[in-house]
Design an enzyme around this catalytic site. Sequence first.
Site, PDB file in Angstrom:
ATOM      1  N   ARG A   4      19.833  20.220  12.588  1.00 37.64           N
ATOM      2  CA  ARG A   4      20.954  20.665  11.764  1.00 37.64           C
ATOM      3  C   ARG A   4      21.669  21.877  12.326  1.00 37.64           C
ATOM      4  O   ARG A   4      22.629  22.367  11.698  1.00 37.64           O
ATOM      5  CB  ARG A   4      20.550  20.985  10.326  1.00 37.64           C
ATOM      6  CG  ARG A   4      19.120  20.910   9.974  1.00 37.64           C
ATOM      7  CD  ARG A   4      18.810  21.358   8.563  1.00 37.64           C
ATOM      8  NE  ARG A   4      19.785  21.029   7.590  1.00 37.64           N
ATOM      9  CZ  ARG A   4      19.624  20.141   6.596  1.00 37.64           C
ATOM     10  NH1 ARG A   4      18.463  19.531   6.459  1.00 37.64           N
ATOM     11  NH2 ARG A   4      20.579  19.916   5.763  1.00 37.64           N
ATOM     12  N   GLU A   8      12.138  10.602   8.385  1.00 33.87           N
ATOM     13  CA  GLU A   8      11.182  11.396   7.590  1.00 33.87           C
ATOM     14  C   GLU A   8      10.716  10.613   6.365  1.00 33.87           C
ATOM     15  O   GLU A   8       9.590  10.746   5.912  1.00 33.87           O
ATOM     16  CB  GLU A   8      11.862  12.664   7.079  1.00 33.87           C
ATOM     17  CG  GLU A   8      12.101  13.749   8.097  1.00 33.87           C
ATOM     18  CD  GLU A   8      12.920  14.881   7.486  1.00 33.87           C
ATOM     19  OE1 GLU A   8      12.555  16.039   7.660  1.00 33.87           O
ATOM     20  OE2 GLU A   8      13.959  14.578   6.815  1.00 33.87           O
ATOM     21  N   ASN A  44      24.961  16.049  -1.752  1.00 32.73           N
ATOM     22  CA  ASN A  44      24.952  15.349  -3.038  1.00 32.73           C
ATOM     23  C   ASN A  44      24.652  16.246  -4.244  1.00 32.73           C
ATOM     24  O   ASN A  44      25.353  16.209  -5.243  1.00 32.73           O
ATOM     25  CB  ASN A  44      23.915  14.220  -2.995  1.00 32.73           C
ATOM     26  CG  ASN A  44      24.509  13.004  -2.319  1.00 32.73           C
ATOM     27  OD1 ASN A  44      25.598  12.573  -2.681  1.00 32.73           O
ATOM     28  ND2 ASN A  44      23.833  12.483  -1.312  1.00 32.73           N
ATOM     29  N   GLY A  45      23.603  17.065  -4.119  1.00 31.99           N
ATOM     30  CA  GLY A  45      23.265  17.942  -5.231  1.00 31.99           C
ATOM     31  C   GLY A  45      24.418  18.881  -5.538  1.00 31.99           C
ATOM     32  O   GLY A  45      24.772  19.117  -6.706  1.00 31.99           O
ATOM     33  N   THR A  46      24.993  19.389  -4.483  1.00 37.86           N
ATOM     34  CA  THR A  46      26.104  20.326  -4.625  1.00 37.86           C
ATOM     35  C   THR A  46      27.291  19.681  -5.333  1.00 37.86           C
ATOM     36  O   THR A  46      27.957  20.310  -6.170  1.00 37.86           O
ATOM     37  CB  THR A  46      26.539  20.814  -3.222  1.00 37.86           C
ATOM     38  OG1 THR A  46      25.407  21.400  -2.584  1.00 37.86           O
ATOM     39  CG2 THR A  46      27.661  21.831  -3.322  1.00 37.86           C
ATOM     40  N   MET A  58      15.404  13.330  10.991  1.00 38.08           N
ATOM     41  CA  MET A  58      15.677  13.729   9.602  1.00 38.08           C
ATOM     42  C   MET A  58      16.275  12.599   8.776  1.00 38.08           C
ATOM     43  O   MET A  58      17.023  11.761   9.306  1.00 38.08           O
ATOM     44  CB  MET A  58      16.569  14.951   9.588  1.00 38.08           C
ATOM     45  CG  MET A  58      15.760  16.217   9.869  1.00 38.08           C
ATOM     46  SD  MET A  58      16.704  17.727   9.561  1.00 38.08           S
ATOM     47  CE  MET A  58      15.375  18.872   9.165  1.00 38.08           C
ATOM     48  N   ARG A  74       2.224   9.583  21.402  1.00 33.65           N
ATOM     49  CA  ARG A  74       2.573  10.988  21.233  1.00 33.65           C
ATOM     50  C   ARG A  74       3.610  11.141  20.132  1.00 33.65           C
ATOM     51  O   ARG A  74       4.389  10.213  19.867  1.00 33.65           O
ATOM     52  CB  ARG A  74       3.149  11.558  22.544  1.00 33.65           C
ATOM     53  CG  ARG A  74       2.151  11.590  23.673  1.00 33.65           C
ATOM     54  CD  ARG A  74       1.017  12.561  23.373  1.00 33.65           C
ATOM     55  NE  ARG A  74      -0.183  12.236  24.130  1.00 33.65           N
ATOM     56  CZ  ARG A  74      -0.493  12.781  25.295  1.00 33.65           C
ATOM     57  NH1 ARG A  74       0.317  13.688  25.815  1.00 33.65           N
ATOM     58  NH2 ARG A  74      -1.590  12.446  25.929  1.00 33.65           N
ATOM     59  N   ILE A  93      24.128  16.301   7.180  1.00 34.00           N
ATOM     60  CA  ILE A  93      23.757  15.531   8.360  1.00 34.00           C
ATOM     61  C   ILE A  93      23.325  14.125   7.971  1.00 34.00           C
ATOM     62  O   ILE A  93      23.207  13.264   8.826  1.00 34.00           O
ATOM     63  CB  ILE A  93      22.623  16.213   9.155  1.00 34.00           C
ATOM     64  CG1 ILE A  93      21.348  16.326   8.315  1.00 34.00           C
ATOM     65  CG2 ILE A  93      23.045  17.584   9.657  1.00 34.00           C
ATOM     66  CD1 ILE A  93      20.128  16.696   9.131  1.00 34.00           C
ATOM     67  N   ASP A  94      23.094  13.894   6.692  1.00 39.27           N
ATOM     68  CA  ASP A  94      22.567  12.597   6.257  1.00 39.27           C
ATOM     69  C   ASP A  94      23.647  11.540   6.036  1.00 39.27           C
ATOM     70  O   ASP A  94      23.334  10.364   5.907  1.00 39.27           O
ATOM     71  CB  ASP A  94      21.766  12.773   4.964  1.00 39.27           C
ATOM     72  CG  ASP A  94      20.500  13.581   5.180  1.00 39.27           C
ATOM     73  OD1 ASP A  94      19.870  13.407   6.239  1.00 39.27           O
ATOM     74  OD2 ASP A  94      20.150  14.385   4.304  1.00 39.27           O
TER      75      ASP A  94
END
EC number: 2.7.1.11
Lengths: 358, 358, 358, 358
Positions: free
Chosen positions: A285, A232, A113-115, A179, A276, A136-137
Site C-alpha cells: 500500500r 489474505e 467502503n467503511g469510510t 492483500m 517457501r 488498493i482493493d
Amino acid sequence: MKRIGILTSGGDCQGLNASIRGVAKSLYEEFGNDVEIYGIKDGYKGLIFGEYKLMKPEDFSGILTLGGTILGTSRQPFKLMRVIDENSVDKVQNMKDNYKKMKLDCLVILGGNGTQKTANLLREEGLNVVSLPKTIDNDVWGTDMTFGFHSSVEIATNVLDCIHTTATSHGRIFCVEIMGHKVGWLPLYAGIAGGADVILLPEIPYDIDKIAKTLDNRIANGKKFSILAVAEGALSKEEAAMKKKDFKKARAEMKYPSIVYRLADELASRVDNEIRVCVPGHFQRGGSPCAYDRVLSTRFGAAAARLIREKNYGNMVGLVNGKIVPVPLSEVAGKLKTVPVDCEEILAAREIGISFGD
Amino acid sequence: MKRIGILTSGGDCQGLNASIRGVAKSLYEEFGNDVEIYGIKDGYKGLIFGEYKLMKPEDFSGILTLGGTILGTSRQPFKLMRVIDENSVDKVQNMKDNYKKMKLDCLVILGGNGTQKTANLLREEGLNVVSLPKTIDNDVWGTDMTFGFHSSVEIATNVLDCIHTTATSHGRIFCVEIMGHKVGWLPLYAGIAGGADVILLPEIPYDIDKIAKTLDNRIANGKKFSILAVAEGALSKEEAAMKKKDFKKARAEMKYPSIVYRLADELASRVDNEIRVCVPGHFQRGGSPCAYDRVLSTRFGAAAARLIREKNYGNMVGLVNGKIVPVPLSEVAGKLKTVPVDCEEILAAREIGISFGD
Amino acid sequence: MKRIGILTSGGDCQGLNASIRGVAKSLYEEFGNDVEIYGIKDGYKGLIFGEYKLMKPEDFSGILTLGGTILGTSRQPFKLMRVIDENSVDKVQNMKDNYKKMKLDCLVILGGNGTQKTANLLREEGLNVVSLPKTIDNDVWGTDMTFGFHSSVEIATNVLDCIHTTATSHGRIFCVEIMGHKVGWLPLYAGIAGGADVILLPEIPYDIDKIAKTLDNRIANGKKFSILAVAEGALSKEEAAMKKKDFKKARAEMKYPSIVYRLADELASRVDNEIRVCVPGHFQRGGSPCAYDRVLSTRFGAAAARLIREKNYGNMVGLVNGKIVPVPLSEVAGKLKTVPVDCEEILAAREIGISFGD
Amino acid sequence: MKRIGILTSGGDCQGLNASIRGVAKSLYEEFGNDVEIYGIKDGYKGLIFGEYKLMKPEDFSGILTLGGTILGTSRQPFKLMRVIDENSVDKVQNMKDNYKKMKLDCLVILGGNGTQKTANLLREEGLNVVSLPKTIDNDVWGTDMTFGFHSSVEIATNVLDCIHTTATSHGRIFCVEIMGHKVGWLPLYAGIAGGADVILLPEIPYDIDKIAKTLDNRIANGKKFSILAVAEGALSKEEAAMKKKDFKKARAEMKYPSIVYRLADELASRVDNEIRVCVPGHFQRGGSPCAYDRVLSTRFGAAAARLIREKNYGNMVGLVNGKIVPVPLSEVAGKLKTVPVDCEEILAAREIGISFGD
C-alpha cells in the site's frame, strides 16, 4: 468565501495525496482567494476531536508523487451508527459541531467502503459531503476503479516477478500472500500479471488436493517450480461451508499468523518440492502512486471540486465506462464490489491455464 | 582446445547470469573457436550425476539483466567431506570422474560460503578450479563485496520506503524481516538506506526492553511511527548467552514461523501503538541485478577468464580496496565475513540516532 | 551554542538531501539543543546575498529519499578568485560578512569540483569549512566515490536496458547520450551495466571509421542491432589533436545540439542500419537516491559532523578504500579525477568485447 | 490439426510478448497437440519472404515480462495497396502464397494502425486474420486501450518525476519531448501524471507567447521552475494553419533534430530562466510491460484464441467499456483515435491549472 474541509480515512494507499492535490488545485483555480481549505487530521478522528488547520496553497505542492496521506488517517471511528463512547463523547454530534465550527460549505472525504458508509451517515445528518473512492482493493461499489489499486498491483506483480527468478533457479514452490481480505481483485490482477500458476481468491474457495494435483501435473510436465498468488482472505471449501460465526472462531484460533503459512503447511504434506512463503504485507500500500493512479486521482479530485462548484452534494465520484460520474452515497453505502467468479479476467486466466484451486 | 565447465551452486541471487556472461564472453573473445564451455546443471548435483551440456555463444547473449541462473542451482551436496550417500554414490569421486569425462581444463564455480568450501575440496582433490563470490549476504571472506548484495539492498530498501509512507500515515510500528541468518550486512545497509529507526542484527543481540524504550521515546518526541529492520537471524541477549545446542533447540520449538513475528508479539505487550509485520522473503534475491552488481559481475567474470588464461587455478576472484585480486581458496574455505560491531557503517548509524536494540 | 551553516552548490544530484540529513541528525544527536543549523539558500549565492534561515529538526525529517536539494542550488558564483561584479558586490567579502553575521562555527559545503575550489578559497580566507563530495560524475579528486554517481548509473543503465528491447526487435543502431562532459565514469559504468556494444568517453578519443567497422562486424556476426553509450564529452581523434581554443570554437559552431546527433549523422553515411538517438539528459541527475548513495551520504554526513565535533576544519570528507577519511581541501582544489584509460573497468570491458572506438 | 501463424509488425512496444504468450497458451490449453503455431519473422516481411518457423510450447514460456518481441518486427511493407517492388516481388501475392504454404487456419497479427490496415487488406484477399491492437500511442480506432500505452506512460512519467527534482533545485525550465507524432494520449497522460505545468499536444496547436506568459506568471507566483511535456508532434498555431504539404516541407527543412529543441530556442528569447531539453526517445517503448499491460495483453491474447476457436475471423480484439469485443477490421482500417480537445482528461488538467499553450 467558500470553506471546504478535507479528510482521509481508513487504511492509507497510493494516490491519496494526488487526489487531495487535485481537489485543492481545482478549488484554488476556480475560487482563487475566495476559498479556504481545512485539513482535518487523522480521518474522522480529527473531525470528532476538532483537530484541523487552515491549509495554504503550498501545502498541496509537490505531493503528487508522495505515498501515504499528508493529512494522516485512522481506522473507522465506529461500526455502529452514532456511537457514544466510554467517555460519553457523542461522535456524530461532535462531527456535526466541528463542521459548523469550521463553517464548512462541504466536506471532502477520501476513503474505502467503511469510510463511504460514514460519509453517507454524515449526509443523512445534513452535512454537505463529496467523497472519493480510495483503496488498493478496488472493492468500492459504484465505480469501476479506485485509486491505489493499480499501484498496488504493480508492487505485488514486481514481488511475483522477483520470486519467479528464484523459483525457476531452484525448482521450488512459492506461496506469496497478496492483500485482499474479503475481495480478490488485487491478487487476481497481480497473479495474472506476475505469471502465477495458481491464484486463490476469497471469492473462489479452494480444494487443497486439487492444488496439489495442479502442482504435481506441472512437475510431470517438466515445470519444477510453481508460484501461488494467495489472497489474505483465501479459504478452503470446508471453511466456505461453515457458518460465519464458526469460521471466524476457527480463524481466530488458527496457529498460523496468516493463511499463507497454513497453505504452505498443507501443501508440504502433499508435494515433494520445497515450499517457501513470502508475505510482502503493507509494502503493497505504500510508495509513490503509479502513473495510472495519478491521472485517476487528478481526475477524481477535479471532479470533486466540480461537484462542490455545482453544489451537487451527497455523491461519491466514480469512474464508469471511462467517464467520471457522481454516484449517490445512499446507493454506495454498505455495498461491496466483489470479483464475479465468471468475470472476463478469470475466464482469460483459466484459458491460459491458471488454476484457481477449485 | 580449452574446455571449461561452469556451475552455480547454493541460493540463487542477482548477478549470477551477468557473471556467467562475463566469463563466457571473455573466453570467447580470447580463444574464439578454440574454447568449449560446458554448462553444468543445478550446481554440484549436475557434476555428481553428469548432467551438463556444451553451450553455444548465443546461450550467453541477453542474460546480463536476467535474474536467477540459466544453469539452475541446488543446495550444497554435502556437509561432510566425501560423503557416500544411501545409494552408495561417492559424490566426490563422481565429480572427479565427470570432470575428466568432460576433459575440462578448469571448472568455474559461482557460489557463497558453502560453495567455496566445496570448491576448495575439489581443488585439494586435484581439479583446476576458479571461483566467484556470490551472495546477497556479502559474507564471503576474502572479498570486500559479493555480487547480489547491492541488488538485494536496493529491494529491501524499497520495501522499507513503501512501508514508511504507510507507517507515517497511520502512526504504526512496522517490523520488516530482512534476509540474513548469520550475518547482518543486508539488514544493516537496507536499514540505513531505508531510514529504519531500529536495526537488529545477528551480530548485536537485542534487549527487548531497550527497543520498547526507544519506541516510547520516539512517541514522546512526537514520532508516532517507527520502523524496525530485523535480520532473520536477530536474537535476544538471553539467546546469545545460550549454548549453541540449546539455542537451536529453542528456535526449532519456537511457535512463530520466523523471528519477526515473535518480536512483534514481544513488543505488543510493551508499547501502545499497533504493530505490523512484513516478510518480503525470497523477493530479496530475485529480479534483475542493479547496475553496481552488473559491473562487478562483469569484472569478476572477466577476471576469472584471465586466471584461466594464466592457468592461475585454485583461487576465488575477490575485490579488495577496489581492485580485483585472486584469493587462494585454501584461505577462503570455512570462514565467514560477519559485521564488526564497531564498523564505520554502524558507528555512522548510531551517530544519526539509529538504535541497534542493545 | 554551536552554529553551523550548510549549503549545496553546483548541479544538483541524488543524495544531497540524504547527506544534509546525515549532517543535521548527527549534530542534533551530539549537541541536542546546543546547536543551531542555518540553511543557506541556493548555494554560494545565498551566502553572498545573505539569504538563509534557521532550520528546525523537522526540516530534516523525511528527506532521505528526496531528490534534489531542499536548500536550492546555483552554479558557481565566480570562475576567478574574488570577483567584484558589475554591481560592485565583492562576493568573497560578502560571504565572509554573512558567515560572521550568522556567527558560524563552521560552514558545511556540499558540491562538486568547482564547489570544492571555492570551499578552499573560503578556507584560505579564514572560514571554518567542511565539505562533502557531490556529483553524478564521480570526478572529485581525493575520494574513490561521490554520492549521486551510482544513482545516476542506475538511471542511465535503465535507459540502456529499455533501448535494448527496441534495438533487438528492430535490428537498429541506437546512440544514447550519457552525462559526462569532461569525465567518463558515468558512461563507462552505465555502458558496461547496460550491455552497450560501444562506449565513447572523453578520455578515449574515437575513430569514426573504427566504430563503423565494429558495427559492421556485429552485423556480419548476425547481430543486427548495436547500442552506443556516448558521453556528452565524447570527441574524435581529430578533435583531440586540436588546440583547446580551436576545439572550443569548433564545438560552439557545431550545428548539432549535442554530440550524439553528430555521431548519428557520421554513422548514417557509413552503415546501412537505421540509427536512432536518445538524450535522457537531466533525467540522470534526478529522483530518489539509490540505496548505495543513501548509505554513502549518511556516512559522509555523519563524518562531517564528526569533523565539526573535533574542530578538524578545512577538509573534504572522502571515501578511500572503503574507509571515511578527511582530505585537506588544499589538496582537492583544482584537481579532476578522470578515468585512467587502463583502469580495471575498461580492461574488463575490452575483454568481454566492448569497443571504445579507438 | 489447427495451424496458426503469428506476427508482430510496426514499432515495437511493451506487451507484445505478453500478448503472444496469451494467444499461444490459450491455443495449447484448448487444442493441446492438435495445434501448430508458426512464428513469422520480422512482421509482414517474414510473410512476404517466407521466413517463419514452427514454434514449441517452451518458446512462449518466460516471455510475459520481456520487452520487445521474440518474433522481431519491421515497418509497414507498403503504403499503397498491392505494391510490386523494384525486384518485381508482388508482396501481397507472396503473403497469400506463404499463408497457403503454411496451410494456416488463421493468421494472428499484432500491430498499430498501419498494421491493422494491412491486416484488413489480407482479410479482403481472403485470408483468415485476427488482430490485436498494439501501440504506445493508444491511437487505434475501435478500442479504448492498446497495450504498451500504460507502460510507456509510466516511463515518461518517471522521466518527468526525476526532471522535477532538478528543476525545483535549480529554478529552471525543462522541455521534455514525449513520444506522439500524430496523437497526444501519451504526453497527455504522462504530463498529468508527471506534474507538468504545460502540455503540448498535436491536437492543440500552441501559441509560443501564451506559453511564455504562463511561465512568467509562474515565476511571478514564486514558482521559478516549470516543466513542459512536449509531444513529438507538437505544432504552433501558424503551422496548424499551413497546408499539409507546406507544413511537411517546413518541418523537413527545420534545422533542429526535433521539435523540442526549436521550442527551447523560441522560449529562450522570451523568458529569463535557463532552459534545458530532455529527449528520452525510444526509451519510452522498451523494457518490461507494466502490470496493467500484462493483464490487458493476456486478456487480448486469450480473446484472439477464442475468436479462432469460434472461427470468428476478420476482427481486431478491442476493449470497450472494460469488456473485450471483436471489432470488424473493415471498420478499424484507416482510422485514427486522436485526443478530443474536450475530453475529460484535458478538462481535469485545465481545472487543476495545467496549460495547453493555447
